[in-house]
Design a protein around this motif. Structure first.
Motif, mmCIF file in Angstrom:
data_model
loop_
_atom_site.group_PDB
_atom_site.id
_atom_site.type_symbol
_atom_site.label_atom_id
_atom_site.label_comp_id
_atom_site.label_asym_id
_atom_site.label_seq_id
_atom_site.Cartn_x
_atom_site.Cartn_y
_atom_site.Cartn_z
ATOM 1 N N ALA A 91 0.832 -1.207 0.000
ATOM 2 C CA ALA A 91 0.000 0.000 0.000
ATOM 3 C C ALA A 91 0.864 1.254 0.000
ATOM 4 N N ARG A 92 0.241 2.364 -0.392
ATOM 5 C CA ARG A 92 0.935 3.647 -0.370
ATOM 6 C C ARG A 92 1.217 4.067 1.062
ATOM 7 N N PRO A 93 2.360 4.684 1.329
ATOM 8 C CA PRO A 93 2.678 5.111 2.697
ATOM 9 C C PRO A 93 1.784 6.260 3.133
ATOM 10 N N ALA A 94 1.823 6.533 4.421
ATOM 11 C CA ALA A 94 1.035 7.648 4.961
ATOM 12 C C ALA A 94 1.468 8.949 4.301
ATOM 13 N N ALA A 95 0.482 9.782 3.956
ATOM 14 C CA ALA A 95 0.751 11.078 3.322
ATOM 15 C C ALA A 95 -0.155 12.118 3.981
ATOM 16 N N VAL A 96 0.420 12.877 4.914
ATOM 17 C CA VAL A 96 -0.360 13.804 5.743
ATOM 18 C C VAL A 96 -0.224 15.235 5.237
ATOM 19 N N THR A 97 -1.346 15.927 5.198
ATOM 20 C CA THR A 97 -1.363 17.371 4.928
ATOM 21 C C THR A 97 -2.133 18.056 6.053
ATOM 22 N N VAL A 98 -1.766 19.302 6.345
ATOM 23 C CA VAL A 98 -2.398 20.067 7.432
ATOM 24 C C VAL A 98 -2.862 21.408 6.883
ATOM 25 N N ASP A 99 -4.123 21.755 7.156
ATOM 26 C CA ASP A 99 -4.629 23.059 6.734
ATOM 27 C C ASP A 99 -5.614 23.594 7.794
#
Length: 220
Positions: A91-99
């Motif tokens: 699976a794709r790794p964790a990809a976090v964005t913050v807004d």
């Protein structure tokens, strides 16, 4: 004269008969010997051929096995990769964005709270483990819990961010307590660093908003 002829004829007959028998016996014996030799030779030849055939077959079988080993290994590897992919290990790794980063304007030197929207577009869960605010006395992850009509604040060690999910912080739920914040003015932006277990550090700027505005920029 007759006696001599008769004796001579007997001698010649015996001699001729005896000589003929000896020659015939020798010929038969030689033929038998040759036959036996031929039989032995043929048997040995057949045995040798069978031996060569068995050796060749054994070598062929060994070569076949040697050729099949890498093929089987490749098949096992491909099968393992297929199972690995199907099981979600690829699976794709964790990809976090913050807004939507906000911080409440404090009253004097009081502590305040900051709020963020955290999205994880990866297939692996992540976890917010720390928040850093320059020039502040420290930060703590906290959650407001209402029990028997009364709200209380509880510290939490970390904040799970599910795969493909979103975490919404608010004044009435999860937030980041900022201890002894620096002097802030309405509309300013406060630099904040959020640290995640998988995604690492994410840097944002939190907008200073008025308390009671629901933690949004609408009431500034």
């Amino acid at each position: 004269m007759k006696k001599d002829h008769s004796a001579g004829g007997g001698t010649d007959g015996r001699t001729g008969t005896s000589g003929g028998a000896g020659t015939g016996g020798g010929t038969a014996s030689a033929a038998a010997t040759a036959t036996d030799a031929a039989t032995v030779t043929a048997t040995a030849t057949a045995t040798g051929l069978r031996s060569v055939g068995l050796t060749g077959a054994a070598r062929l079988a060994g070569a076949t096995r040697a050729a099949l080993v890498p093929l089987l290994a490749s098949a096992v590897t491909l099968g393992g990769l297929g199972a690995w992919t199907l099981s979600g290990a690829a699976a794709r790794p964790a990809a976090v964005t913050v807004d939507d980063a906000r911080v409440l304007l404090p009253f004097g030197e009081d502590d305040t709270a900051a709020f963020f929207r955290i999205r994880n577009t990866g297939d692996v869960a992540d976890e917010l483990v720390d928040v850093e605010v320059p020039d502040a006395g420290g930060t703590m992850l906290s959650r407001t819990v209402v029990e028997r009509g009364a709200g209380s604040m509880r510290m939490v060690p970390s904040v799970p961010v599910p795969a493909g999910g979103t975490v919404e912080m608010s004044p009435h739920g999860l937030d980041v307590m900022v201890v002894r914040p620096p002097r802030l003015r309405l509309g300013e932006r406060l630099p904040v660093t959020l640290r995640f277990r998988e995604s690492g550090a994410v840097r944002v700027e939190a907008l200073v908003v008025r308390p009671g505005s629901g933690g949004t920029t609408a009431g500034k």
